[in-house]
Design a protein around this motif. Structure first.
Motif, short mmCIF file in Angstrom:
data_model
loop_
_atom_site.label_atom_id
_atom_site.label_comp_id
_atom_site.label_asym_id
_atom_site.label_seq_id
_atom_site.Cartn_x
_atom_site.Cartn_y
_atom_site.Cartn_z
N HIS A 26 -8.30 -5.33 3.44
CA HIS A 26 -9.65 -5.47 4.01
C HIS A 26 -9.96 -6.92 4.34
O HIS A 26 -10.48 -7.23 5.43
CB HIS A 26 -10.69 -4.91 3.03
N ARG A 30 -11.13 -1.25 10.67
CA ARG A 30 -10.94 -0.26 9.63
C ARG A 30 -9.46 -0.11 9.33
O ARG A 30 -8.61 -0.56 10.09
CB ARG A 30 -11.52 1.10 10.04
N ARG A 31 -9.19 0.53 8.21
CA ARG A 31 -7.81 0.84 7.86
C ARG A 31 -7.38 2.09 8.59
O ARG A 31 -8.15 3.02 8.79
CB ARG A 31 -7.69 1.06 6.35
N GLU A 37 0.81 -1.22 0.00
CA GLU A 37 0.00 0.00 0.00
C GLU A 37 0.84 1.27 0.00
O GLU A 37 0.31 2.36 -0.17
CB GLU A 37 -0.92 0.02 1.23
N ASP A 67 -7.32 -0.04 -0.65
CA ASP A 67 -7.28 -0.78 0.61
C ASP A 67 -7.09 -2.26 0.27
O ASP A 67 -8.04 -2.97 -0.07
CB ASP A 67 -8.58 -0.57 1.38
N GLN A 98 -9.10 6.45 4.78
CA GLN A 98 -9.66 5.11 4.74
C GLN A 98 -10.27 4.84 3.36
O GLN A 98 -11.50 4.81 3.20
CB GLN A 98 -10.73 4.92 5.84
N VAL A 117 -1.57 4.77 -1.85
CA VAL A 117 -2.38 5.24 -0.73
C VAL A 117 -1.60 6.30 0.02
O VAL A 117 -0.45 6.09 0.40
CB VAL A 117 -2.74 4.07 0.22
#
Length: 283
Positions: A158, A179-180, A128, A155, A149, A145
């Motif tokens: 997940h 969550r991220r 990422e 992402d 989020q 990224v």
């Protein structure tokens, strides 16, 4: 669950694994054949290099990670340096205290380190990471990224977070979401309100499950507070409920802020993002 019920449950397994925590917050364990579990183990404990560890029959779960069917019990020595015993003393002093938490960590695709007479280095990598956007063959090409989020394909973790969440739910942990985080490879799992000792046990379970689920997926999970320079660290958010005098409770935390920060992170005062490592609010 009583000791007799734990012994009966152990007949469905081949191994009983007793896990216990050291003062630094690391789990250790000792295993015995499930058929040998007896009431004596709940009275005098099992010998370890940290003293005799007495398993707690009220905290048992089917461990999904060992190859052989394993029932895991959590225990402690009961001494002054036993983290579970410390949490129990807090619980007795504040019988209505309940804590919920959002636990942050990082998932890396590659972790390397070396310490030798002429070299000291470490290297971390996440698909990422924006630093991979221009690398040939990178899975991250085209969807770097830079925080927040985002949804898939940015992402990329997940499914791994979901796998860890569902595995925890299967053993009775009250996880109510994931969550991220803001940094590449960062993740957060949220657990519901519970007494101090129960939250401490849950915290260790989250670490155990996150690390093993990551390993099964060819990645490494770390709970280091700030492993990436210039990026957001792994947050710990605590919600405190049921305190008789919230102002006095919060004042006690503030009065001990320096040792608390030192315990939570050696680099808590050097975080480049300037954000808080530990968030806490009292009701």
């Amino acid at each position: 669950m009583t000791p007799r019920e734990a012994i009966e449950q152990a007949t469905e397994f081949r191994v009983v694994d007793v896990k216990f925590c050291d003062p630094a917050g690391n789990w250790h364990h000792v295993s015995i054949p499930a058929a040998s579990l007896s009431p004596r183990h709940f009275d005098v404990g099992l010998p370890t290099d940290r003293g005799r560890v007495v398993p707690d029959p009220s905290f048992a779960f089917a461990d999904p990670f060992p190859e052989q069917p394993t029932l895991s019990l959590v225990g402690g020595t009961g001494g002054d340096d036993d983290p579970r015993a410390v949490a129990e003393r807090v619980q007795r002093r504040h019988p209505h205290l309940a804590l919920s938490a959002r636990i942050g960590f990082h998932l890396f695709d590659d972790v390397r380190w070396e310490v030798s007479p002429q070299t000291v280095r470490h290297a971390l990598d996440s698909a990422e990471g924006v630093w991979n956007a221009g690398r040939d063959g990178s899975e991250n090409a085209g969807c770097p990224v830079a925080g927040g989020q985002p949804v898939a394909p940015a992402d990329q973790l997940h499914d791994l977070r979901t796998e860890a969440m569902l595995a925890l739910l299967d053993v009775g942990v009250a996880v109510f979401g994931h969550r991220r985080g803001s940094a590449p490879g960062s993740a957060e799992l949220s657990v519901g309100a519970q007494p101090p000792r129960a939250l401490a046990d849950t915290w260790m379970l989250v670490r155990y499950f996150a690390r093993n689920v990551a390993r099964l997926n060819g990645r490494t999970a770390t709970f280091m507070p700030c492993p990436l320079g210039g990026e957001e660290g792994a947050r710990i958010a605590l919600r405190v409920e049921g305190v008789a005098d919230p102002r006095a409770f919060a004042s006690g935390i503030v009065a001990r802020r320096a040792p608390l920060c030192a315990f939570a992170s050696a680099n808590a005062f050097r975080r480049p993002s300037g954000t808080a490592l530990v968030d806490a609010w009292v009701e």
